[in-house]
Motif scaffolding. Sequence first.
Motif, PDB file in Angstrom:
ATOM      1  N   MET B   1      12.954   4.997  -9.559  1.00 46.28           N
ATOM      2  CA  MET B   1      11.590   4.445  -9.613  1.00 46.28           C
ATOM      3  C   MET B   1      10.973   4.498  -8.219  1.00 46.28           C
ATOM      4  SD  MET B   1      10.015   1.880 -12.112  1.00 46.28           S
ATOM      5  CE  MET B   1      11.394   2.239 -13.105  1.00 46.28           C
ATOM      6  N   LYS B   2       9.855   5.194  -8.129  1.00 47.88           N
ATOM      7  CA  LYS B   2       9.297   5.397  -6.791  1.00 47.88           C
ATOM      8  C   LYS B   2       8.093   4.519  -6.497  1.00 47.88           C
ATOM      9  CE  LYS B   2      12.367   8.119  -5.434  1.00 47.88           C
ATOM     10  NZ  LYS B   2      13.416   7.222  -4.951  1.00 47.88           N
ATOM     11  N   SER B   3       7.548   3.882  -7.516  1.00 48.84           N
ATOM     12  CA  SER B   3       6.392   3.044  -7.215  1.00 48.84           C
ATOM     13  C   SER B   3       6.256   1.914  -8.232  1.00 48.84           C
ATOM     14  CB  SER B   3       5.116   3.883  -7.227  1.00 48.84           C
ATOM     15  OG  SER B   3       4.857   4.296  -8.555  1.00 48.84           O
ATOM     16  N   ILE B   4       5.479   0.907  -7.838  1.00 45.50           N
ATOM     17  CA  ILE B   4       5.211  -0.221  -8.717  1.00 45.50           C
ATOM     18  C   ILE B   4       4.411   0.257  -9.931  1.00 45.50           C
ATOM     19  CG2 ILE B   4       3.974  -2.417  -8.868  1.00 45.50           C
ATOM     20  CD1 ILE B   4       6.295  -2.743  -7.092  1.00 45.50           C
ATOM     21  N   ALA B   5       3.526   1.248  -9.701  1.00 47.83           N
ATOM     22  CA  ALA B   5       2.700   1.765 -10.797  1.00 47.83           C
ATOM     23  C   ALA B   5       3.568   2.301 -11.925  1.00 47.83           C
ATOM     24  CB  ALA B   5       1.767   2.852 -10.277  1.00 47.83           C
ATOM     25  N   GLU B   6       4.668   2.927 -11.535  1.00 47.68           N
ATOM     26  CA  GLU B   6       5.586   3.471 -12.540  1.00 47.68           C
ATOM     27  C   GLU B   6       6.171   2.344 -13.401  1.00 47.68           C
ATOM     28  OE1 GLU B   6       9.137   6.471 -11.907  1.00 47.68           O
ATOM     29  OE2 GLU B   6       7.869   6.350 -10.120  1.00 47.68           O
ATOM     30  N   LEU B   7       6.563   1.246 -12.741  1.00 49.07           N
ATOM     31  CA  LEU B   7       7.115   0.093 -13.445  1.00 49.07           C
ATOM     32  C   LEU B   7       6.063  -0.509 -14.376  1.00 49.07           C
ATOM     33  CD1 LEU B   7       9.535  -1.955 -13.643  1.00 49.07           C
ATOM     34  CD2 LEU B   7       8.386  -3.279 -11.886  1.00 49.07           C
TER      35      LEU B   7
END
Lengths: 598, 121
Positions: B1-7
């Motif tokens: 997971m590379k970003s909060i947006a992905e989560l």
Amino acid sequence: MDLYRSHVLVCGGTGCVSSESEKIIDTFNELLVEHGLDHEVKVVRTGCFGLCEAGPVVVVYPEGAFYSMIKVSDVPTIVEEHLLKGRIVTDLLYKDHTTAETMNSIDDVGFYKKQRRVALRNCGVINPESIEEYIAFDGYQALGKVLTEMTPDQVIDIIKHSGLRGRGGGGFPTGMKWEFTQKAAGDLKYVACNADEGDPGAFMDRSVLEGDPHAIVEAMAIAGYAVGASKGFVYVRAEYPIAVKRLQIAIDDAKENGLLGEDIFGTGFDFDMEIRLGAGAFVCGEETALIASIEGKRGMPKVRPPFPAVKGIFDKPTLLNNVETFANVPQIILKGAEWFASIGTEKSKGTKVFALAGKINNTGLLEIPMGTTLRETIYEVGGGIPNGKAFKAVQTGGPSGGCIPAEYLDTPIDYDNLISLGSMMGSGGMIVLDEDNCMVDVARFFLDFTEEESCGKCTPCREGTKRMHELLDKIVDGKGTMEDVEKLETLAKTIKGASLCGLGQTAPNPVLSTLKYFRHEYEAHVIDHKCPAGVCAALLQYLVIPDLCKKCGICAAKCPVNCISGVKGKEVYLIDQDKCIKCGACLDACPFKAIKKG
Amino acid sequence: MKSIAELEAIRKRAQDGVKLRSERDGVRVVVGMATCGIAAGARPVMMALVEEVNKRQLKNVVITQTGCIGACRLEPMVEVYKGEEKTTYVKLTPEDARKIVAEHLVNGHVVKECTIGAYEK
């Protein structure tokens, strides 16, 4: 993604699994296919609902219908009536013990009303083997917030201000532990989770791992960031196979989704973790013994200081917290220290999970705000004592705790109150005892356990618990003297003061607390040679009451050692006390209640 | 997971899958699913409601079923409970059901032509 109109949640905790909940899940799935409902209705295996007494538990949403004690043979009825035709099967719904009312919805069940679920918030709600469901209920949001918006110092500050204290027993302030580990000098640090739950009857850590394993993964990563560690260990006993399996799935899924591993959320923070299995020795729940066991050595405690925060696993600074402590962390980060501190009492914040067992209607797992009284917990959440018996005492804290008598039932539960009563919070075992329990026998039961589990390293614990056990045996056999009782008390105090680790320091608590509150029972055993509760076999006598005896001879026929004599229809029967083995078969057999125990 | 947006994206998607379990108030849509309802075609109506509500990502809507409402000749029947207000729809097709979601649940206008009042006239 398939859309479902209804979810069938089946408890997959160890308790319900042992009463065939896996088979119930399979049957649901088969029947749904058979009725063509498999694309409309989804079956979800969850963690423990807490009301183990009513297991196996099945909850159907959106109605929230709470079915209890479901057997495989009930499944067709639920599918055909409720799922196919929308008629809730009233006969199978949970019935409240106290009001005898049938409860339609899980929201109405009295057992849950006084509870406040923080550590257990996802247990019985999500599928623990699905990372998506955990994320749907705000999972990993706290880790994201910590890594992108906060410094390690800020994280520690929040934990400190929340007032969270260790849930494993000691009650040490968690934020301070985190700070000590952060400040300790060292290139490499570790985070460890103590899941070596050893108290007989306690299963809160197991339930969290089984019902919400990602919460532990997330909390340990947060802790790793705060203290500067990039590696974590979970020490869990091999006797918890379901917990181990689900935790492993959680770790693997988190790695696959990049929530563990390198460069989490692109912040450059690395964290990885692994499970270490313990062989189930009680002493390995003690932190220094646990660390020795993780290192591959024999699990024995060491002298502290140095504390693990300074010198822990492989001599590196180590943060060691209990499962339930960690389970609170993501919520505190998301909702804030003030929110957490607003629950509970002045010195004990938040909630506590208890495993309720013994003479109680609602055996199971419950989470209540600190400061709830023992009376509320036992009578309102726990549903009171079965068969109209009288409450005698509640044993808290397992083998390290003590027994609290009825006059203290209105004490609010928190760390300090329980200690001032001579017991302790411990990991949260709560065993209710009624008028049929002999307190001397209860003390002996716990001594039997601690004697067995003593690791043998220090003399006070190794020899002392054995000697105490022998003295208790003597008293229970009716051969004790008042000197023995005094000796027992002196010995207990010595062991408490002189033992190396928590096991020995707390092992005398069951004896000391029963001596404090139930000395009259010890005296009855020694002076009157009587066991007031009628438990200790050596002090029991079964007698025929001549006026009530109808000379039927049933008792004599049932007696396994033929010690009852008499002539059928002519002569009152008589029990030969020398031969009697006190099995109680005659008492149960007599149709006229003409045999008494005393 | 590379970003909060992905989560966040995973969370949005996953929430649709579990909202049945978290929402306990709001609008209740009840479908008559006794033998009479099922025979008259209540199942496709119900699934149309479920699909449409999910497609539009409506929050606070619970679709449940009930037994025989009593007017078997008017099945498939659906009742919508919005606060104190109750609307009874009768003789529905899946298309009607979709219309009810769009008009009644989203826009707040009762679909008059499908109500029991309109039919009984």
